[in-house]
Design a protein around this motif. Structure first.
Motif, PDB file in Angstrom:
ATOM      1  N   MET A   1      55.981  39.385  38.871  1.00 54.20           N
ATOM      2  CA  MET A   1      55.287  38.465  38.170  1.00 54.20           C
ATOM      3  C   MET A   1      54.309  38.663  38.886  1.00 54.20           C
ATOM      4  O   MET A   1      54.412  38.438  40.028  1.00 54.20           O
ATOM      5  N   SER A   2      52.277  39.124  38.371  1.00 50.35           N
ATOM      6  CA  SER A   2      51.885  38.881  38.602  1.00 50.35           C
ATOM      7  C   SER A   2      50.867  37.632  38.567  1.00 50.35           C
ATOM      8  O   SER A   2      50.906  37.087  37.449  1.00 50.35           O
ATOM      9  N   LYS A   3      49.581  37.000  39.485  1.00 49.36           N
ATOM     10  CA  LYS A   3      48.558  36.582  38.476  1.00 49.36           C
ATOM     11  C   LYS A   3      47.474  36.945  38.517  1.00 49.36           C
ATOM     12  O   LYS A   3      46.931  38.502  39.031  1.00 49.36           O
ATOM     13  N   GLU A   4      46.435  36.744  37.916  1.00 55.50           N
ATOM     14  CA  GLU A   4      44.948  37.104  37.292  1.00 55.50           C
ATOM     15  C   GLU A   4      44.060  36.203  37.567  1.00 55.50           C
ATOM     16  O   GLU A   4      43.830  35.004  37.858  1.00 55.50           O
ATOM     17  N   ILE A   5      42.905  36.781  39.131  1.00 52.93           N
ATOM     18  CA  ILE A   5      42.023  36.462  39.354  1.00 52.93           C
ATOM     19  C   ILE A   5      40.647  36.923  38.542  1.00 52.93           C
ATOM     20  O   ILE A   5      40.763  37.610  38.288  1.00 52.93           O
ATOM     21  N   ARG A   6      39.939  35.658  38.175  1.00 54.56           N
ATOM     22  CA  ARG A   6      38.907  35.583  37.621  1.00 54.56           C
ATOM     23  C   ARG A   6      37.466  35.252  38.624  1.00 54.56           C
ATOM     24  O   ARG A   6      37.529  34.582  39.011  1.00 54.56           O
ATOM     25  N   ILE A   7      36.932  37.051  38.840  1.00 52.53           N
ATOM     26  CA  ILE A   7      35.465  36.434  40.076  1.00 52.53           C
ATOM     27  C   ILE A   7      34.440  36.948  39.820  1.00 52.53           C
ATOM     28  O   ILE A   7      33.857  37.650  39.101  1.00 52.53           O
ATOM     29  N   ARG A   8      33.063  36.011  39.669  1.00 61.24           N
ATOM     30  CA  ARG A   8      32.131  36.569  38.794  1.00 61.24           C
ATOM     31  C   ARG A   8      31.288  36.912  40.550  1.00 61.24           C
ATOM     32  O   ARG A   8      31.055  36.630  41.777  1.00 61.24           O
ATOM     33  N   ILE A   9      30.609  38.330  40.285  1.00 61.62           N
ATOM     34  CA  ILE A   9      30.156  39.302  41.174  1.00 61.62           C
ATOM     35  C   ILE A   9      28.473  38.709  41.455  1.00 61.62           C
ATOM     36  O   ILE A   9      28.173  38.720  39.681  1.00 61.62           O
ATOM     37  N   PRO A  10      28.223  38.748  42.154  1.00 59.58           N
ATOM     38  CA  PRO A  10      26.700  38.677  42.204  1.00 59.58           C
ATOM     39  C   PRO A  10      25.817  40.220  41.563  1.00 59.58           C
ATOM     40  O   PRO A  10      26.211  41.239  42.292  1.00 59.58           O
ATOM     41  N   TRP A  12      23.235  41.305  42.811  1.00 63.36           N
ATOM     42  CA  TRP A  12      22.803  42.302  43.630  1.00 63.36           C
ATOM     43  C   TRP A  12      24.407  43.575  43.818  1.00 63.36           C
ATOM     44  O   TRP A  12      23.884  44.765  45.013  1.00 63.36           O
ATOM     45  N   LEU A  13      25.577  43.129  44.184  1.00 62.65           N
ATOM     46  CA  LEU A  13      26.659  43.983  44.640  1.00 62.65           C
ATOM     47  C   LEU A  13      26.930  44.205  43.062  1.00 62.65           C
ATOM     48  O   LEU A  13      27.356  43.409  42.453  1.00 62.65           O
ATOM     49  N   SER A  14      27.753  45.899  43.658  1.00 62.40           N
ATOM     50  CA  SER A  14      27.951  46.559  41.947  1.00 62.40           C
ATOM     51  C   SER A  14      30.175  46.399  42.050  1.00 62.40           C
ATOM     52  O   SER A  14      30.073  45.699  42.884  1.00 62.40           O
ATOM     53  N   GLU A  15      29.859  46.424  41.094  1.00 62.96           N
ATOM     54  CA  GLU A  15      31.515  46.704  40.643  1.00 62.96           C
ATOM     55  C   GLU A  15      32.232  47.351  41.144  1.00 62.96           C
ATOM     56  O   GLU A  15      33.096  47.339  42.267  1.00 62.96           O
ATOM     57  N   GLU A  16      31.650  48.290  42.082  1.00 63.01           N
ATOM     58  CA  GLU A  16      32.671  49.406  42.042  1.00 63.01           C
ATOM     59  C   GLU A  16      32.522  49.235  44.450  1.00 63.01           C
ATOM     60  O   GLU A  16      33.400  49.525  44.507  1.00 63.01           O
ATOM     61  N   GLU A  17      31.457  48.489  44.595  1.00 62.49           N
ATOM     62  CA  GLU A  17      31.393  47.923  46.260  1.00 62.49           C
ATOM     63  C   GLU A  17      31.739  47.535  46.414  1.00 62.49           C
ATOM     64  O   GLU A  17      32.691  46.873  47.262  1.00 62.49           O
ATOM     65  N   PHE A  18      31.981  45.739  44.811  1.00 59.91           N
ATOM     66  CA  PHE A  18      33.486  45.217  44.928  1.00 59.91           C
ATOM     67  C   PHE A  18      34.479  45.528  45.367  1.00 59.91           C
ATOM     68  O   PHE A  18      35.740  44.928  45.541  1.00 59.91           O
ATOM     69  N   LYS A  19      35.003  46.510  44.502  1.00 57.06           N
ATOM     70  CA  LYS A  19      36.295  46.872  44.609  1.00 57.06           C
ATOM     71  C   LYS A  19      36.679  47.827  45.658  1.00 57.06           C
ATOM     72  O   LYS A  19      37.421  47.551  46.345  1.00 57.06           O
TER      73      LYS A  19
END
Length: 70
Positions: A1-10, A12-19
């Protein structure tokens, strides 16, 4: 079973850098690494993963094998 988490990325931070940061964290904590990360660490390029295959005529191969068996 998996869970879903929502995160707001500032902004100044790109989605690729966050990943990338999340993948590094998971890798350090659990010893799990993605294929992309392993390839990058080992210096394996996409063109290194391809191989040229020869094309064979199946009928010709069957006839050759029949002659070999006789």
């Amino acid at each position: 079973m998996s869970k879903e988490i929502r995160i707001r990325i500032p902004s100044w931070l790109s989605e690729e850098e966050f990943k990338k940061a999340v993948n590094e964290l998971v890798s350090e904590l659990y010893g799990v690494a993605s294929i992309e990360e392993l390839r990058r660490e080992l210096g394996i390029r996409p063109e290194d993963l391809t191989e040229d295959l020869e094309v064979y005529d199946v009928k010709e191969l069957r006839e050759k094998e029949k002659r070999r068996i006789k």
